[in-house]
Enzyme design. Structure first.
Site, short mmCIF file in Angstrom:
data_model
loop_
_atom_site.label_atom_id
_atom_site.label_comp_id
_atom_site.label_asym_id
_atom_site.label_seq_id
_atom_site.Cartn_x
_atom_site.Cartn_y
_atom_site.Cartn_z
N GLY A 197 -6.16 -4.53 -8.35
CA GLY A 197 -6.56 -4.86 -9.71
C GLY A 197 -5.68 -5.93 -10.33
O GLY A 197 -6.01 -6.54 -11.34
N ARG A 198 -4.52 -6.14 -9.70
CA ARG A 198 -3.62 -7.16 -10.24
C ARG A 198 -2.80 -7.79 -9.13
O ARG A 198 -1.68 -8.24 -9.35
CB ARG A 198 -2.68 -6.54 -11.28
CG ARG A 198 -1.88 -5.37 -10.74
CD ARG A 198 -0.69 -5.17 -11.58
NE ARG A 198 -0.04 -3.91 -11.27
CZ ARG A 198 1.04 -3.50 -11.88
NH1 ARG A 198 1.58 -4.24 -12.82
NH2 ARG A 198 1.58 -2.36 -11.56
N LYS A 223 1.82 -10.00 -6.77
CA LYS A 223 1.53 -8.83 -7.60
C LYS A 223 1.73 -9.23 -9.06
O LYS A 223 2.83 -9.65 -9.43
CB LYS A 223 2.47 -7.68 -7.20
CG LYS A 223 2.22 -6.39 -7.93
CD LYS A 223 3.02 -5.25 -7.28
CE LYS A 223 2.94 -3.98 -8.08
NZ LYS A 223 3.74 -2.91 -7.47
N GLY A 226 -8.79 -0.63 -5.54
CA GLY A 226 -8.75 -2.04 -5.13
C GLY A 226 -7.63 -2.77 -5.84
O GLY A 226 -7.05 -2.27 -6.82
N ARG A 246 -4.07 0.83 3.70
CA ARG A 246 -3.65 2.11 3.11
C ARG A 246 -4.56 3.22 3.60
O ARG A 246 -5.67 2.95 4.08
CB ARG A 246 -3.79 2.05 1.59
CG ARG A 246 -3.13 0.86 0.95
CD ARG A 246 -3.90 0.37 -0.27
NE ARG A 246 -3.39 -0.92 -0.73
CZ ARG A 246 -2.46 -1.06 -1.66
NH1 ARG A 246 -1.98 0.00 -2.26
NH2 ARG A 246 -2.00 -2.25 -1.98
N ASP A 298 -3.74 5.83 -2.04
CA ASP A 298 -3.77 4.36 -2.04
C ASP A 298 -2.36 3.79 -1.96
O ASP A 298 -2.19 2.59 -1.76
CB ASP A 298 -4.48 3.83 -3.29
CG ASP A 298 -3.87 4.38 -4.57
OD1 ASP A 298 -3.82 5.61 -4.72
OD2 ASP A 298 -3.41 3.57 -5.40
N ASN A 299 -1.36 4.64 -2.13
CA ASN A 299 0.03 4.18 -2.05
C ASN A 299 0.69 4.64 -0.77
O ASN A 299 1.91 4.76 -0.69
CB ASN A 299 0.81 4.67 -3.26
CG ASN A 299 0.33 4.02 -4.54
OD1 ASN A 299 -0.24 2.93 -4.52
ND2 ASN A 299 0.52 4.69 -5.66
#
Ligand code: AMP
Ligand code: MG
Length: 480
Positions: A89-90, A110, A87, A180, A249-250
């Site tokens: 996170g930042r 981001k 998820g 993603r 996830d990327n």
């Protein structure tokens, strides 16, 4: 004048389990470092308003523009082969901006503070890595490779603690979407079949609208993503780009390159090239990228199984069929690109061999990947090694068998072989000046050169030089 933000947030209308609504965490003293004026213009945004105090407050997360509905997206992913719940996170998705021409793009901050998905992290980002993402993503765009873009970087006036204290920053990222492979893995693992289907329908509508008329829309979705990713990785290979962290996830559903953490461009041609200090096994080495993309597509296929067919066995069969097509699609795109790099406009059986031999020679003689093609393009093949001269003669004979003039051949080559790439030492030099001395001029010059990689101008020549041996091997670090 206002910035002209025009939000319509379709993702926020999905099931609440796909995200967590929250505001970005304000920062103490925001300052604009980079603003991508040409991108702003493309998006129908007013650069002057974006650069104003109010505009900068948006990039810093201190002010939420009208119409935005900030949220952190939920996703999972295989990181170096291991499944994890992740998820944003930042990062925080402000929402989707719809441009005057009707294009829909995600606007994401981001480095905008902690979220429910932060785990142990501080939710923040350091200036160097955010500028690095800005430079490389914009270079990729100029290379005509699908990618997320960078609209702005602001410093926060706060420090982040990594190995040392570093200036904090927020990057504003623009993407076709942030869906993603890992978003599908999340839905398949943790949500209901209805929610998985909602996500798939959403992805089809947003990225593959032709699928709405397909006989099996989910098969269509999987096939299209498979082809998009095959094309994307072929593009990476053709310019020598090493992504470095191809976790699921990327990997986007749209087919854009995302997440410029430990990525870098290869200098000397070597399929084993790895830059990331944490990729000790070489999982994401240059030569492995096509296989890893195929592996990731298999994870997407697994996630889609419940939608592909009611009967599991049939679903697996359908998935298998599509996964197995990946290598052939990849090779088709890659070969097409390689032919273009060598100025070939016809197809001959032996082309693959000719290309393979060139790569093998580059490997044997430790030649710079970009500059080898540059030398061919400029007809500056100044080598003494017999094997390299022999290959050159065979290539000349091959291009002579085409029914077009040599001028046309070289023109085609100039369009497909970048004169320059973001050389790691050049990027580092630009970042050092910007981060340590607040001097952006080195970066601005680099960005300007990189904005037209196929231009072959005199001014670009200094950027074409390979690194001095002392700058090798180059290492990237994940502590971004
Ligand atoms: P990445 O390596 O950038 O793809 O990030 C992998 C995961 O770690 C994602 O869920 C990120 O949101 C999360 N992450 C990375 N850096 C931080 C940070 N400083 N604080 C919180 N989460 C982070
Ligand atoms: Mg990521």
């Amino acid at each position: 004048m206002d910035a002209n933000w025009n939000f319509d947030n379709s993702y926020a209308r999905l099931s609440e389990r796909f995200f967590a609504r929250l505001q970005p965490t304000p920062v103490s003293d925001p300052e604009l470092v980079m603003l991508n004026r040409s991108l702003a213009e493309e998006l129908g945004l007013h650069a002057e308003a974006l650069a104003s105090e109010e505009g900068v407050a948006v990039f810093a997360g201190n002010r939420v523009p009208e119409g935005a509905e900030p949220l952190a997206q939920a996703y999972a992913g295989h990181q170096f082969g291991y499944f994890n719940m992740l998820g944003d996170g930042r990062a925080i998705l402000l929402g989707e901006h719809v441009t005057p021409s009707g294009e829909r793009v995600d606007i994401q901050l981001k480095g905008s503070g902690r979220t429910p998905y932060s785990r142990g992290g501080d939710g923040r980002a350091a200036l160097g890595p955010m500028l690095r993402e800005y430079i490389i993503s914009e270079a990729m765009h100029a290379l005509h490779i699908p990618t997320t873009r960078s609209l702005a970087v602001v410093t926060t006036g706060e420090v982040v603690i990594r190995e040392t204290e570093l200036p904090g920053a927020v990057l504003t990222r623009v993407a076709a979407s942030h869906l993603r492979v890992g978003t599908f893995q999340y839905a398949a693992r943790f949500l209901s079949k209805e929610e998985l289907q909602q996500l798939a329908d959403y992805a089809i509508k947003r990225h593959y609208p032709n699928g709405e008329h397909a006989s099996n829309r989910y098969v269509f979705l999987l096939e299209e993503v498979m082809k998009k990713q095959a094309a994307l990785v072929a593009n990476w290979q053709l310019v020598g780009f090493v992504h470095g962290v191809m976790n699921t996830d990327n990997m986007t559903i749209s087919g854009e390159t995302i997440d410029y953490g430990p990525c870098a461009f290869m200098d000397v041609y070597d399929p084993k090239t790895v830059f990331s200090s944490i990729d000790t096994q070489g999982r994401y080495a240059y030569g492995n990228q096509p296989y890893m993309a195929g592996w990731n597509i298999a994870r997407l296929a697994e996630s889609l199984l419940p939608l592909l067919h009611e009967e599991e066995e049939k679903a697996i069969e359908l998935a298998q069929e599509i996964i197995e097509q990946f290598p052939a699609w990849y090779e088709t795109y890659w070969l097409q690109g390689m032919r273009a790099k060598l100025g070939l406009c016809t197809e001959e059986e032996e082309d693959k061999k000719l290309i393979g031999e060139l790569l093998h020679l580059m490997y044997t003689y430790r030649l710079d990947y970009t500059n080898t093609f540059r030398a061919l393009t400029l007809d500056e093949w100044h080598f003494c090694e017999q094997a390299l001269l022999d290959w050159y003669i065979r290539w000349q004979q091959r291009i002579a068998r085409q029914d077009i003039t040599k001028d046309k051949v070289y023109e085609r080559m100039r369009q497909h072989n970048p004169a320059i790439i973001p050389r790691n030492y050049r990027v580092e030099e630009a970042l050092a000046a910007a981060v340590e001395y607040g001097d952006n001029t080195v970066m601005e010059r680099l960005l300007y050169a990189l904005s037209a990689p196929y231009a072959y101008t005199k001014e670009q020549e200094e950027y074409a030089k390979p690194p001095a041996p002392s700058d090798r091997p180059y290492r990237t670090f994940c502590g971004t």
